[in-house]
Design an enzyme around this catalytic site. Structure first.
Site, PDB file in Angstrom:
ATOM      1  N   HIS A  34       0.964  -1.104   0.047  1.00 13.15           N
ATOM      2  CA  HIS A  34       0.083  -0.045  -0.035  1.00 13.15           C
ATOM      3  C   HIS A  34       0.870   1.356   0.080  1.00 13.15           C
ATOM      4  O   HIS A  34       1.982   1.125   0.573  1.00 13.15           O
ATOM      5  CB  HIS A  34      -0.988   0.196   1.359  1.00 13.15           C
ATOM      6  CG  HIS A  34      -1.588  -1.010   1.590  1.00 13.15           C
ATOM      7  ND1 HIS A  34      -1.352  -2.078   2.397  1.00 13.15           N
ATOM      8  CD2 HIS A  34      -3.029  -1.132   1.465  1.00 13.15           C
ATOM      9  CE1 HIS A  34      -2.128  -3.030   2.727  1.00 13.15           C
ATOM     10  NE2 HIS A  34      -3.120  -2.564   2.204  1.00 13.15           N
ATOM     11  N   ASP A  77       2.454   2.006   3.457  1.00 10.83           N
ATOM     12  CA  ASP A  77       3.315   0.884   3.875  1.00 10.83           C
ATOM     13  C   ASP A  77       4.806   1.459   3.531  1.00 10.83           C
ATOM     14  O   ASP A  77       5.834   1.086   4.342  1.00 10.83           O
ATOM     15  CB  ASP A  77       3.401  -0.286   3.217  1.00 10.83           C
ATOM     16  CG  ASP A  77       1.968  -0.987   3.295  1.00 10.83           C
ATOM     17  OD1 ASP A  77       1.380  -0.596   4.315  1.00 10.83           O
ATOM     18  OD2 ASP A  77       1.507  -1.825   2.599  1.00 10.83           O
ATOM     19  N   GLU A 115     -10.943  -6.844  -3.289  1.00  8.23           N
ATOM     20  CA  GLU A 115     -10.805  -7.888  -2.297  1.00  8.23           C
ATOM     21  C   GLU A 115     -12.060  -7.806  -1.317  1.00  8.23           C
ATOM     22  O   GLU A 115     -12.204  -6.968  -0.480  1.00  8.23           O
ATOM     23  CB  GLU A 115      -9.557  -7.426  -1.561  1.00  8.23           C
ATOM     24  CG  GLU A 115      -9.230  -8.608  -0.552  1.00  8.23           C
ATOM     25  CD  GLU A 115      -8.079  -8.313   0.180  1.00  8.23           C
ATOM     26  OE1 GLU A 115      -6.951  -7.805  -0.441  1.00  8.23           O
ATOM     27  OE2 GLU A 115      -7.844  -8.576   1.585  1.00  8.23           O
ATOM     28  N   GLU A 169      -9.407 -13.846  -0.004  1.00  2.00           N
ATOM     29  CA  GLU A 169      -8.550 -14.067   1.227  1.00  2.00           C
ATOM     30  C   GLU A 169      -9.160 -15.141   1.971  1.00  2.00           C
ATOM     31  O   GLU A 169      -9.988 -14.832   2.323  1.00  2.00           O
ATOM     32  CB  GLU A 169      -8.262 -12.852   1.831  1.00  2.00           C
ATOM     33  CG  GLU A 169      -7.358 -12.938   3.489  1.00  2.00           C
ATOM     34  CD  GLU A 169      -6.767 -11.678   3.852  1.00  2.00           C
ATOM     35  OE1 GLU A 169      -6.705 -10.653   2.992  1.00  2.00           O
ATOM     36  OE2 GLU A 169      -6.969 -11.731   4.838  1.00  2.00           O
ATOM     37  N   HIS A 189     -10.920 -13.928   5.278  1.00  2.00           N
ATOM     38  CA  HIS A 189     -12.037 -13.124   5.054  1.00  2.00           C
ATOM     39  C   HIS A 189     -13.257 -14.116   4.274  1.00  2.00           C
ATOM     40  O   HIS A 189     -14.249 -13.957   4.849  1.00  2.00           O
ATOM     41  CB  HIS A 189     -12.029 -11.921   3.536  1.00  2.00           C
ATOM     42  CG  HIS A 189     -10.788 -10.813   4.020  1.00  2.00           C
ATOM     43  ND1 HIS A 189     -10.428 -10.103   2.967  1.00  2.00           N
ATOM     44  CD2 HIS A 189     -10.011 -10.744   5.092  1.00  2.00           C
ATOM     45  CE1 HIS A 189      -9.575  -9.199   3.628  1.00  2.00           C
ATOM     46  NE2 HIS A 189      -9.130  -9.847   4.699  1.00  2.00           N
ATOM     47  N   ASP A 232      -5.156 -13.791  -1.331  1.00  2.00           N
ATOM     48  CA  ASP A 232      -4.292 -13.506  -0.293  1.00  2.00           C
ATOM     49  C   ASP A 232      -4.356 -14.740   0.613  1.00  2.00           C
ATOM     50  O   ASP A 232      -5.447 -14.931   1.413  1.00  2.00           O
ATOM     51  CB  ASP A 232      -4.950 -12.428   0.465  1.00  2.00           C
ATOM     52  CG  ASP A 232      -4.487 -10.962   0.009  1.00  2.00           C
ATOM     53  OD1 ASP A 232      -3.717 -10.840  -0.979  1.00  2.00           O
ATOM     54  OD2 ASP A 232      -4.858  -9.869   0.695  1.00  2.00           O
ATOM     55  N   ASP A 252     -10.101 -11.153  11.941  1.00  2.00           N
ATOM     56  CA  ASP A 252      -9.196 -11.379  10.777  1.00  2.00           C
ATOM     57  C   ASP A 252      -7.877 -11.502  11.271  1.00  2.00           C
ATOM     58  O   ASP A 252      -7.028 -10.593  11.436  1.00  2.00           O
ATOM     59  CB  ASP A 252      -9.182 -10.104   9.820  1.00  2.00           C
ATOM     60  CG  ASP A 252      -8.577 -10.544   8.340  1.00  2.00           C
ATOM     61  OD1 ASP A 252      -8.099 -11.504   8.372  1.00  2.00           O
ATOM     62  OD2 ASP A 252      -8.365  -9.465   7.776  1.00  2.00           O
ATOM     63  N   ASP A 288      -5.246 -13.028  10.176  1.00  2.00           N
ATOM     64  CA  ASP A 288      -4.056 -13.053   9.152  1.00  2.00           C
ATOM     65  C   ASP A 288      -2.856 -13.905   9.622  1.00  2.00           C
ATOM     66  O   ASP A 288      -1.697 -13.408   9.695  1.00  2.00           O
ATOM     67  CB  ASP A 288      -3.562 -11.638   9.065  1.00  2.00           C
ATOM     68  CG  ASP A 288      -4.690 -10.744   8.267  1.00  2.00           C
ATOM     69  OD1 ASP A 288      -5.519 -11.396   7.384  1.00  2.00           O
ATOM     70  OD2 ASP A 288      -4.638  -9.514   8.494  1.00  2.00           O
ATOM     71  N   ASP A 324      -0.886 -12.318   2.720  1.00  3.99           N
ATOM     72  CA  ASP A 324      -1.271 -11.332   3.685  1.00  3.99           C
ATOM     73  C   ASP A 324      -1.374 -11.711   5.077  1.00  3.99           C
ATOM     74  O   ASP A 324      -2.425 -12.239   5.476  1.00  3.99           O
ATOM     75  CB  ASP A 324      -2.728 -10.958   2.948  1.00  3.99           C
ATOM     76  CG  ASP A 324      -3.056  -9.649   3.646  1.00  3.99           C
ATOM     77  OD1 ASP A 324      -2.515  -9.112   4.584  1.00  3.99           O
ATOM     78  OD2 ASP A 324      -4.338  -9.228   3.099  1.00  3.99           O
TER      79      ASP A 324
HETATM   80  C1  XLS Z   1      -7.172  -6.606   5.319  1.00  3.82           C
HETATM   81  C2  XLS Z   1      -6.933  -6.781   3.952  1.00  3.82           C
HETATM   82  C3  XLS Z   1      -5.747  -5.720   3.396  1.00  3.82           C
HETATM   83  C4  XLS Z   1      -5.886  -5.918   1.885  1.00  3.82           C
HETATM   84  C5  XLS Z   1      -5.229  -4.820   1.186  1.00  3.82           C
HETATM   85  O1  XLS Z   1      -7.987  -7.150   5.761  1.00  3.82           O
HETATM   86  O2  XLS Z   1      -6.801  -8.260   3.745  1.00  3.82           O
HETATM   87  O3  XLS Z   1      -4.588  -6.346   3.911  1.00  3.82           O
HETATM   88  O4  XLS Z   1      -5.191  -7.164   1.466  1.00  3.82           O
HETATM   89  O5  XLS Z   1      -5.671  -3.677   1.394  1.00  3.82           O
HETATM   90 NI    NI Z   2      -5.790  -8.952   1.955  1.00  6.13          NI
HETATM   91 NI    NI Z   3      -7.307  -9.335   5.399  1.00  6.84          NI
END
Ligand code: XLS
Ligand code: NI
Ligand code: NI
Length: 434
Positions: free
Chosen positions: A99, A102, A230, A266, A269, A294, A305, A307, A337
């Site tokens: 992003h 980042d 996404e 993802e 998600h 992702d 989430d 991750d 991700d």
């Molecule tokens: C957040 C999202 C983010 C996207 C990119 O939950 O997964 O990381 O992948 O903005």
């Molecule tokens: Ni993501």
């Molecule tokens: Ni996410």
């Protein structure tokens, strides 16, 4: 020059029986699977935000990580980019993602923010030219700063819509300049906290107009990559508009963009939406909007989430099975991700997390490829629907009305005979491959 990762050698493939702690046991980038190199199947990407920008905070406490590049000036941003490319050299993965927020420090004024961003994009471009991974996708962070608290494209304030559009323009320019293969839109604040203050009709129309402008701009600058949305059902908002694949497809149809935009799916998600990862991929493939993934794993208890890095070969195999069945990635890939747990402080933790995840994905993909090549699942699926391959069945579907079908049932004295769905037999089959 000293590096944060000093003492960690580039990771090599050594095979499943290796005693080396940090090596690939399953991911041999050059191995051929279904006529294609494993690296070209998986198309791994490292995510800048989790690996280099995330400080290890949670809702109850702040930073736990102590990275030498943390800071909010341009020197810190360059040191961060240096560290990123040091990690890339160790992992040897072909792609990364970022992003705007980042990679470069933001500022209150748009022009100053954009100047910082463009300078770091140039710096990253030089590092890419000197060797190293390519850009899988770029994206704009339209969710962290307080200006986005009520949304970006769907904000009640047109000034925020404008700021967001200008930001996406800069990020698309940068993605294009760095040769990015996709551009992602994740609508973290495109949703609502309460319906009591929300106009659903206006917000959808704003989101549709915004997306149309993104697509128009893609053609204007000659960006050949794929625009990806996404999906995610909630978090940070109570309700997020890009809820899941089915909802995104409805949105794309509503605004006539279903041939222009695909989805980045993802794992976490999908789970939050009450689906499995493979369901979301299979549905996107069936709607012809599958783009990229992702890759991570979600905690099944937390409702957030989380991750985490993937560690479940069976889950991953079922996801890649759907991807291979759909013909594999074209511009998409496997973006991690995923972030460390906040107690995992060391450089070694960051390397090991990626190495383990790449191995799990390689195992999953190889199992998926074998299942597909042997055709066992596809044969069973075809057999299950074989009745529909007859001309009578097709004629009923295409040409007969309810009355004609009614007469057919009566005349033939039709008595449908139930047949086993063979679910456990199919699950046993999958277990033999994983
Ligand atoms: C957040 C999202 C983010 C996207 C990119 O939950 O997964 O990381 O992948 O903005
Ligand atoms: Ni993501
Ligand atoms: Ni996410």
């Amino acid at each position: 020059m000293s590096s944060y990762f000093d003492g960690i050698e580039p990771v090599r493939y050594e095979g499943p029986d290796s005693a080396t702690e940090l090596c690939f046991r399953h991911y041999d980038p050059n191995a051929t699977v279904l006529g294609k190199r494993l690296e070209d199947h998986l198309r791994f990407a490292v995510a800048w935000w989790h690996s280099f920008a995330w400080p290890g905070g949670d809702p109850f406490g702040g930073q736990t990580f102590d990275r030498p590049w943390f800071g909010d000036d341009m020197n810190a941003a360059k040191a961060k980019a240096d560290a990123a490319f040091d990690l890339f050299a160790i992992l040897g993965q072909p792609f990364f993602c970022f992003h705007d927020a980042d990679i470069a420090p933001g500022a209150e004024g748009f022009e100053e923010s954009a100047r910082n961003f463009d300078a770091i994009v140039d710096y990253i471009g030089e590092k890419m030219a000197a060797g190293g991974p390519r850009l899988l996708w770029g994206t704009a962070n339209l969710f962290s700063h307080r200006r986005f608290m009520s949304g970006a494209a769907t904000n009640p304030d047109p000034d925020v819509f404008a700021w967001s559009a200008a930001t996406v323009k800069r990020c698309m320019d940068a993605t294009h300049r760095l040769g990015g293969e996709n551009y992602v839109l994740w609508g973290g604040r495109e949703g609502y906290e309460t319906l009591l203050n929300t106009d659903l009709t206006r917000e959808a129309e704003q989101a549709g107009a915004f997306l149309q402008k993104v697509v128009d701009y893609k053609y204007k600058i000659g960006f050949r990559g794929t625009i990806l949305i996404e999906p995610k059902p909630q978090e940070p908002t109570k309700h997020q508009y890009d809820h899941d694949v089915a909802t995104v497809y409805g949105f794309l149809k509503r605004f006539g963009l279903e041939d222009e935009v695909k989805v980045n799916i993802e794992q976490g998600h999908a789970i939050l939406a009450g689906h499995s990862f493979e369901h979301e991929i299979a549905l996107a493939a069936s709607l012809d909007i599958f783009g990229s993934i992702d890759m991570n794993r979600n905690d099944y208890q937390s409702g957030w989430d989380t991750d985490q890095f993937p560690d479940n070969p069976r889950e991953v195999a079922l996801a890649y099975y759907e991807i291979l069945r759909a013909g594999g990635f074209s511009t998409g890939g496997t973006n991690f991700d995923a972030k460390l747990r906040r107690q995992s402080l060391d450089p070694l933790d960051l390397v090991a997390a990626h190495v383990g995840a790449m191995d799990v994905c390689a195992r999953g993909l190889k199992a998926a490829a074998a299942m597909l090549a042997d055709g066992v699942l596809e044969d069973a699926r075809a057999a299950r629907y074989a009745g529909w391959d007859t001309s009578d069945a097709q004629e009923m579907l295409d040409d007969m009305d309810l009355a004609a079908i009614h007469d057919l049932v009566v005349d033939a004295d039709l008595r449908p005979e139930p047949r086993s769905g063979r679910q456990e037999i199919l699950e046993n089959l999958v277990s033999r491959y994983v």
